[in-house]
Design a protein around this motif. Sequence first.
Motif, PDB file in Angstrom:
ATOM      1  N   VAL A  38      68.532  18.714  26.205  1.00  0.00           N
ATOM      2  CA  VAL A  38      67.781  19.903  25.804  1.00  0.00           C
ATOM      3  C   VAL A  38      67.857  20.955  26.904  1.00  0.00           C
ATOM      4  O   VAL A  38      68.058  22.139  26.639  1.00  0.00           O
ATOM      5  CB  VAL A  38      66.314  19.539  25.468  1.00  0.00           C
ATOM      6  N   ASN A  39      67.744  20.533  28.162  1.00  0.00           N
ATOM      7  CA  ASN A  39      67.800  21.483  29.282  1.00  0.00           C
ATOM      8  C   ASN A  39      69.155  22.178  29.372  1.00  0.00           C
ATOM      9  O   ASN A  39      69.226  23.370  29.684  1.00  0.00           O
ATOM     10  CB  ASN A  39      67.484  20.791  30.607  1.00  0.00           C
ATOM     11  N   GLU A  40      70.245  21.457  29.110  1.00  0.00           N
ATOM     12  CA  GLU A  40      71.572  22.068  29.145  1.00  0.00           C
ATOM     13  C   GLU A  40      71.716  23.134  28.053  1.00  0.00           C
ATOM     14  O   GLU A  40      72.243  24.219  28.297  1.00  0.00           O
ATOM     15  CB  GLU A  40      72.660  20.999  28.980  1.00  0.00           C
ATOM     16  N   ILE A  41      71.238  22.820  26.867  1.00  0.00           N
ATOM     17  CA  ILE A  41      71.291  23.788  25.767  1.00  0.00           C
ATOM     18  C   ILE A  41      70.438  25.002  26.092  1.00  0.00           C
ATOM     19  O   ILE A  41      70.854  26.148  25.894  1.00  0.00           O
ATOM     20  CB  ILE A  41      70.854  23.140  24.440  1.00  0.00           C
ATOM     21  N   GLN A  42      69.242  24.755  26.617  1.00  0.00           N
ATOM     22  CA  GLN A  42      68.357  25.863  26.981  1.00  0.00           C
ATOM     23  C   GLN A  42      68.977  26.734  28.065  1.00  0.00           C
ATOM     24  O   GLN A  42      68.857  27.962  28.027  1.00  0.00           O
ATOM     25  CB  GLN A  42      66.990  25.339  27.414  1.00  0.00           C
ATOM     26  N   SER A  43      69.661  26.130  29.024  1.00  0.00           N
ATOM     27  CA  SER A  43      70.307  26.896  30.096  1.00  0.00           C
ATOM     28  C   SER A  43      71.419  27.786  29.551  1.00  0.00           C
ATOM     29  O   SER A  43      71.554  28.948  29.939  1.00  0.00           O
ATOM     30  CB  SER A  43      70.886  25.960  31.160  1.00  0.00           C
ATOM     31  N   MET A  44      72.225  27.243  28.641  1.00  0.00           N
ATOM     32  CA  MET A  44      73.294  28.049  28.047  1.00  0.00           C
ATOM     33  C   MET A  44      72.714  29.192  27.227  1.00  0.00           C
ATOM     34  O   MET A  44      73.188  30.335  27.309  1.00  0.00           O
ATOM     35  CB  MET A  44      74.210  27.173  27.185  1.00  0.00           C
ATOM     36  N   ALA A  45      71.678  28.888  26.454  1.00  0.00           N
ATOM     37  CA  ALA A  45      71.031  29.923  25.637  1.00  0.00           C
ATOM     38  C   ALA A  45      70.413  30.996  26.529  1.00  0.00           C
ATOM     39  O   ALA A  45      70.493  32.193  26.225  1.00  0.00           O
ATOM     40  CB  ALA A  45      69.976  29.287  24.730  1.00  0.00           C
ATOM     41  N   GLN A  46      69.814  30.573  27.633  1.00  0.00           N
ATOM     42  CA  GLN A  46      69.213  31.518  28.569  1.00  0.00           C
ATOM     43  C   GLN A  46      70.262  32.455  29.156  1.00  0.00           C
ATOM     44  O   GLN A  46      70.055  33.666  29.231  1.00  0.00           O
ATOM     45  CB  GLN A  46      68.489  30.763  29.689  1.00  0.00           C
ATOM     46  N   ARG A  47      71.408  31.908  29.544  1.00  0.00           N
ATOM     47  CA  ARG A  47      72.468  32.750  30.116  1.00  0.00           C
ATOM     48  C   ARG A  47      72.988  33.758  29.089  1.00  0.00           C
ATOM     49  O   ARG A  47      73.250  34.915  29.423  1.00  0.00           O
ATOM     50  CB  ARG A  47      73.607  31.887  30.665  1.00  0.00           C
ATOM     51  N   LEU A  48      73.102  33.343  27.839  1.00  0.00           N
ATOM     52  CA  LEU A  48      73.540  34.275  26.798  1.00  0.00           C
ATOM     53  C   LEU A  48      72.496  35.381  26.603  1.00  0.00           C
ATOM     54  O   LEU A  48      72.850  36.555  26.461  1.00  0.00           O
ATOM     55  CB  LEU A  48      73.797  33.538  25.482  1.00  0.00           C
ATOM     56  N   GLU A  49      71.230  35.027  26.638  1.00  0.00           N
ATOM     57  CA  GLU A  49      70.171  36.044  26.505  1.00  0.00           C
ATOM     58  C   GLU A  49      70.167  36.983  27.706  1.00  0.00           C
ATOM     59  O   GLU A  49      69.986  38.191  27.563  1.00  0.00           O
ATOM     60  CB  GLU A  49      68.806  35.377  26.332  1.00  0.00           C
ATOM     61  N   VAL A  50      70.400  36.447  28.902  1.00  0.00           N
ATOM     62  CA  VAL A  50      70.508  37.291  30.100  1.00  0.00           C
ATOM     63  C   VAL A  50      71.657  38.275  29.913  1.00  0.00           C
ATOM     64  O   VAL A  50      71.519  39.475  30.198  1.00  0.00           O
ATOM     65  CB  VAL A  50      70.703  36.433  31.372  1.00  0.00           C
ATOM     66  N   ALA A  51      72.784  37.804  29.413  1.00  0.00           N
ATOM     67  CA  ALA A  51      73.940  38.679  29.185  1.00  0.00           C
ATOM     68  C   ALA A  51      73.591  39.783  28.189  1.00  0.00           C
ATOM     69  O   ALA A  51      73.929  40.950  28.399  1.00  0.00           O
ATOM     70  CB  ALA A  51      75.128  37.865  28.674  1.00  0.00           C
ATOM     71  N   ARG A  52      72.903  39.408  27.128  1.00  0.00           N
ATOM     72  CA  ARG A  52      72.511  40.400  26.115  1.00  0.00           C
ATOM     73  C   ARG A  52      71.612  41.467  26.737  1.00  0.00           C
ATOM     74  O   ARG A  52      71.812  42.664  26.540  1.00  0.00           O
ATOM     75  CB  ARG A  52      71.787  39.712  24.952  1.00  0.00           C
ATOM     76  N   MET A  53      70.658  41.031  27.536  1.00  0.00           N
ATOM     77  CA  MET A  53      69.716  41.967  28.149  1.00  0.00           C
ATOM     78  C   MET A  53      70.390  42.846  29.199  1.00  0.00           C
ATOM     79  O   MET A  53      70.098  44.041  29.279  1.00  0.00           O
ATOM     80  CB  MET A  53      68.529  41.198  28.726  1.00  0.00           C
ATOM     81  N   LEU A  54      71.288  42.268  29.994  1.00  0.00           N
ATOM     82  CA  LEU A  54      72.032  43.074  30.970  1.00  0.00           C
ATOM     83  C   LEU A  54      72.824  44.157  30.263  1.00  0.00           C
ATOM     84  O   LEU A  54      72.850  45.313  30.699  1.00  0.00           O
ATOM     85  CB  LEU A  54      72.978  42.193  31.790  1.00  0.00           C
ATOM     86  N   ARG A  55      73.454  43.781  29.189  1.00  0.00           N
ATOM     87  CA  ARG A  55      74.263  44.732  28.426  1.00  0.00           C
ATOM     88  C   ARG A  55      73.424  45.873  27.870  1.00  0.00           C
ATOM     89  O   ARG A  55      73.889  47.004  27.753  1.00  0.00           O
ATOM     90  CB  ARG A  55      74.957  43.977  27.299  1.00  0.00           C
ATOM     91  N   LEU A  56      72.162  45.578  27.564  1.00  0.00           N
ATOM     92  CA  LEU A  56      71.259  46.603  27.044  1.00  0.00           C
ATOM     93  C   LEU A  56      70.591  47.420  28.148  1.00  0.00           C
ATOM     94  O   LEU A  56      69.827  48.334  27.860  1.00  0.00           O
ATOM     95  CB  LEU A  56      70.191  45.961  26.149  1.00  0.00           C
TER      96      LEU A  56
END
Length: 102
Positions: A38-56
């Motif tokens: 679960v932690n690995e999935i959450q970490s990957m999802a978190q990095r994708l959300e960080v990327a989305r927010m940086l882009r915005l």
Amino acid sequence: MQLEKLREDKIIKQLFAAILKLENIDEVYQLFDDLCTVNEIQSMAQRLEVARMLRLGYTYNQIEKETGASTATISRVKRCFQYGTDGYKLVLDRLQDTDKTP
């Protein structure tokens, strides 16, 4: 180069080919539930959300507060935008396109 090393690894190639064989989100959940913690999935999802927010254009402080990501994680994702292979851009563009579909 990191990407070339990954491309040469047969078991990594097998993993990526397996992911491409999945037909819907339920199948993705099934595989990732077996494959990752679960932690690995959450970490990957978190990095994708960080990327989305940086882009915005969100600031580090906003991203840290909203996602709980460390500044080291945010910096790593930002470096991928600057020096990476555009994987985040590719997937975020495609996600944005699917958001527009009725």
